[in-house]
Design a protein around this motif. Structure first.
Motif, PDB file in Angstrom:
ATOM      1  N   LYS A 143      48.674  49.691  48.755  1.00 18.58           N
ATOM      2  CA  LYS A 143      48.019  48.660  47.968  1.00 18.58           C
ATOM      3  C   LYS A 143      46.609  49.151  47.413  1.00 18.58           C
ATOM      4  O   LYS A 143      45.782  49.882  48.265  1.00 18.58           O
ATOM      5  CB  LYS A 143      47.777  47.601  48.909  1.00 18.58           C
ATOM      6  CG  LYS A 143      46.990  46.321  48.472  1.00 18.58           C
ATOM      7  CD  LYS A 143      47.148  45.148  49.570  1.00 18.58           C
ATOM      8  CE  LYS A 143      47.081  45.449  50.820  1.00 18.58           C
ATOM      9  NZ  LYS A 143      46.840  44.037  51.743  1.00 18.58           N
ATOM     10  N   ILE A 144      46.503  48.896  46.306  1.00 17.57           N
ATOM     11  CA  ILE A 144      45.240  49.410  45.541  1.00 17.57           C
ATOM     12  C   ILE A 144      44.045  48.387  45.349  1.00 17.57           C
ATOM     13  O   ILE A 144      42.835  48.569  45.249  1.00 17.57           O
ATOM     14  CB  ILE A 144      45.609  49.987  44.194  1.00 17.57           C
ATOM     15  CG1 ILE A 144      45.903  48.755  43.060  1.00 17.57           C
ATOM     16  CG2 ILE A 144      46.436  51.050  44.433  1.00 17.57           C
ATOM     17  CD1 ILE A 144      46.070  49.321  41.788  1.00 17.57           C
ATOM     18  N   SER A 145      44.409  47.025  45.706  1.00 23.37           N
ATOM     19  CA  SER A 145      43.217  46.061  45.565  1.00 23.37           C
ATOM     20  C   SER A 145      43.694  44.766  46.417  1.00 23.37           C
ATOM     21  O   SER A 145      44.900  44.572  46.741  1.00 23.37           O
ATOM     22  CB  SER A 145      43.039  45.734  44.001  1.00 23.37           C
ATOM     23  OG  SER A 145      44.046  45.118  43.512  1.00 23.37           O
ATOM     24  N   GLU A 146      42.732  43.937  46.649  1.00 23.23           N
ATOM     25  CA  GLU A 146      43.127  42.661  47.311  1.00 23.23           C
ATOM     26  C   GLU A 146      42.653  41.587  46.389  1.00 23.23           C
ATOM     27  O   GLU A 146      41.896  41.800  45.545  1.00 23.23           O
ATOM     28  CB  GLU A 146      42.470  42.608  48.554  1.00 23.23           C
ATOM     29  CG  GLU A 146      43.179  43.082  49.649  1.00 23.23           C
ATOM     30  CD  GLU A 146      44.270  42.353  50.045  1.00 23.23           C
ATOM     31  OE1 GLU A 146      44.412  41.187  49.541  1.00 23.23           O
ATOM     32  OE2 GLU A 146      44.867  42.710  51.032  1.00 23.23           O
ATOM     33  N   GLY A 147      43.111  40.388  46.417  1.00 27.71           N
ATOM     34  CA  GLY A 147      42.866  39.218  45.707  1.00 27.71           C
ATOM     35  C   GLY A 147      43.040  39.451  44.333  1.00 27.71           C
ATOM     36  O   GLY A 147      43.801  40.191  43.664  1.00 27.71           O
ATOM     37  N   CYS A 148      42.611  38.287  43.516  1.00 27.57           N
ATOM     38  CA  CYS A 148      42.830  38.109  41.895  1.00 27.57           C
ATOM     39  C   CYS A 148      42.111  37.302  41.527  1.00 27.57           C
ATOM     40  O   CYS A 148      41.419  36.083  41.977  1.00 27.57           O
ATOM     41  CB  CYS A 148      44.249  37.548  42.019  1.00 27.57           C
ATOM     42  SG  CYS A 148      44.838  37.002  40.403  1.00 27.57           S
ATOM     43  N   ASN A 149      41.535  37.360  40.256  1.00 25.76           N
ATOM     44  CA  ASN A 149      40.311  36.489  39.595  1.00 25.76           C
ATOM     45  C   ASN A 149      41.173  35.649  38.502  1.00 25.76           C
ATOM     46  O   ASN A 149      40.344  34.731  37.884  1.00 25.76           O
ATOM     47  CB  ASN A 149      39.732  37.688  38.535  1.00 25.76           C
ATOM     48  CG  ASN A 149      38.561  38.450  39.396  1.00 25.76           C
ATOM     49  OD1 ASN A 149      38.619  38.015  40.609  1.00 25.76           O
ATOM     50  ND2 ASN A 149      38.301  39.439  38.866  1.00 25.76           N
ATOM     51  N   HIS A 150      42.525  35.655  38.523  1.00 28.39           N
ATOM     52  CA  HIS A 150      43.143  34.547  37.583  1.00 28.39           C
ATOM     53  C   HIS A 150      42.793  33.283  38.222  1.00 28.39           C
ATOM     54  O   HIS A 150      42.901  33.166  39.381  1.00 28.39           O
ATOM     55  CB  HIS A 150      44.504  34.891  37.524  1.00 28.39           C
ATOM     56  CG  HIS A 150      44.811  36.076  36.544  1.00 28.39           C
ATOM     57  ND1 HIS A 150      44.259  36.224  35.047  1.00 28.39           N
ATOM     58  CD2 HIS A 150      45.173  37.562  36.519  1.00 28.39           C
ATOM     59  CE1 HIS A 150      44.292  37.217  34.589  1.00 28.39           C
ATOM     60  NE2 HIS A 150      45.299  38.177  35.499  1.00 28.39           N
ATOM     61  N   SER A 151      43.438  32.225  37.586  1.00 30.84           N
ATOM     62  CA  SER A 151      43.317  30.853  38.061  1.00 30.84           C
ATOM     63  C   SER A 151      44.456  30.136  37.578  1.00 30.84           C
ATOM     64  O   SER A 151      44.445  28.996  37.132  1.00 30.84           O
ATOM     65  CB  SER A 151      42.242  30.160  37.494  1.00 30.84           C
ATOM     66  OG  SER A 151      41.925  30.084  36.054  1.00 30.84           O
TER      67      SER A 151
END
Length: 451
Positions: A143-151
């Motif tokens: 896993k390289i990141s958490e979360g998301c900036n899309h809506s």
């Protein structure tokens, strides 16, 4: 020895969270119980993305309470609340000991410490360098990141997991190297939005082998490819949005057939739909026509490229014309691996407020029509592999031979290669080894191979 039971549900990102918790528990001297009766406490890592996942998670919590009685809940469902603000888990199961949201390792450990004190402080080398893994020994998720900036209007993941938080590239590469050195032969890169890796930290420069490297998808892919080549292994990219900069990744995959290892010519792209108006209502990036052009350009560079995707049929307001556009897109795109969901309302999602909700029977009918078209394309593409000799990774063995996967098949979501020894009844395969086989036929979504 204090024993903790563990139930892990949901996506690979949640699986990585579970692995981290289990690793920390083992480092502290806890033993992982194999069943409810042996456990002194049970942790349930939940999913809360769609209604069926919520139901599965609530049932798992109920089962753990019934079988054991002492349960801690974590994961995405733990962050969900009802309209009146009451936590969803506590509303259904008020007897659980504690509830946390996703990627909350410290909070879970605090709850365990409170209810089942640490037995002792063992030396850290009692725990494997790669931590505790829930996957077979020969593949692992990174896993390289958490979360998301899309809506996206159909999704509540950002509400549960927050905005994008990328790991520094040197941290990611150290973990990848440790996994390869432990014997992992396939590394599956996961996140909520792999293409956006590093955006939030402005592609911060890290240092790897004494050289500055940016925390960006291209550099990460290039370095992972080098590591995979050194260890005769595979790297597979998941959850890749078709942004323009993904074009730069494709040449890194183009020489795979020459070596049989490295960065797989495989992209998991959650497209969801093709019609621009539906994508607009979904608040998804890109459009069908742009994606078709991009796929065509990618295949010019890398003819072996395999693309898998998921789609939603029956989204609110979807007209028959818009759905037919999606069917035409599937035929033109010639995607290798495809899944489709009939739209399911998710509590708290903005899509619930979009006009034009479709009846259940229309949604399900469109899903079935979609899959009929997509499967015809997939079966045809599978047929084109018959007669070729391919390198496969053995997942398990049986009395007939082995069950393996080609570079085109991710574990648990794609097809299999069922391999049989040719005139070698004594031939025994081993889980985690690469073998070359002749593809002699197909069976549904699977291929038949002979050594």
């Amino acid at each position: 020895m204090s024993k903790v039971g563990f139930v892990s549900l949901g996506c690979p990102k949640a699986l990585v969270d579970s692995e981290l918790i289990l690793t920390r528990l083992s480092a502290e001297g806890y033993e992982i119980a194999k069943n409810y009766s042996d456990a002194e406490i049970v942790v349930v890592n939940t999913c809360g993305f769609i209604d069926s996942a919520v139901e599965e998670s609530l049932n798992a919590i109920g089962e753990a309470l019934s079988e054991n009685g002492r349960v801690i809940v974590t994961g995405c469902l733990g962050a969900k609340t009802e309209a009146d603000g009451v936590n969803t888990v506590l509303m259904h199961h008020p007897k659980v000991l504690a509830v946390t949201g996703p990627h909350a390792t410290n909070e879970v450990l605090d709850a365990i410490h409170l209810n089942l004190p640490k037995p002792h402080d063992p030396f850290m080398d009692l725990v494997p360098p790669i931590g505790i893994k829930l996957t077979p020994k020969h593949y692992a998720y990174l896993k390289i990141s958490e979360g998301c900036n899309h809506s996206c209007t159909f999704c509540i993941i950002p509400d549960m997991r927050g905005g994008l938080v990328s790991r520094n590239i040197d941290d990611v590469l150290r973990e990848a190297q440790a996994l390869f050195e432990s014997g992992v032969k396939e590394l599956l890169v996961v996140s909520q939005d792999t293409s956006a890796y590093g955006v939030d930290i402005q592609y911060r420069t890290g240092f790897w082998n004494g050289t500055p490297v940016k925390s960006r998808l291209y550099e990460l892919s290039a370095e992972l490819k080098k590591l995979a080549r050194q260890h005769d292994a595979w790297v597979r990219l998941h959850y890749v949005y078709p942004y323009p900069h993904v074009d730069d990744i494709i040449p890194l995959m183009a020489d795979f057939s020459e070596y049989g290892n490295g960065l797989l010519p495989y992209l998991d792209i959650p497209m969801q739909h093709s019609h621009p108006e539906v994508l607009k209502r979904m608040k998804r990036p890109a459009g069908g026509e742009k994606t078709l052009a991009r796929i065509a350009a990618w295949r010019e560079i890398c003819p072996d490229l395999v693309i898998r995707s998921t789609f939603i049929a029956g989204f609110p307001g979807e007209t028959e014309e818009e759905f037919l556009h999606l069917l035409e897109f599937i035929e033109q795109a010639k995607l290798d691996r495809v899944g489709c969901f009939a739209y399911s309302p998710v509590k708290g999602a903005k899509a619930n407020d979009i006009e034009g909700a479709l009846p259940d029977e229309i949604r399900e009918s469109r899903r079935m029509r979609f899959m009929e078209k997509a499967e015809a394309v997939s079966v045809k593409k599978l047929g084109s592999i018959v007669g070729k000799r391919v390198r496969v990774l053995v997942d398990s063995v049986n009395s007939q031979g082995g069950v393996a996967r080609s570079f085109a098949d991710a574990p648990e979501i794609d097809g299999l290669v069922l391999i049989h020894p040719a005139d070698k009844p004594s031939k025994r395969y081993r889980s985690g080894e690469f073998v070359k086989v002749n593809i002699v036929g197909s069976q549904g979504h699977d291929l038949i191979g002979q050594a």
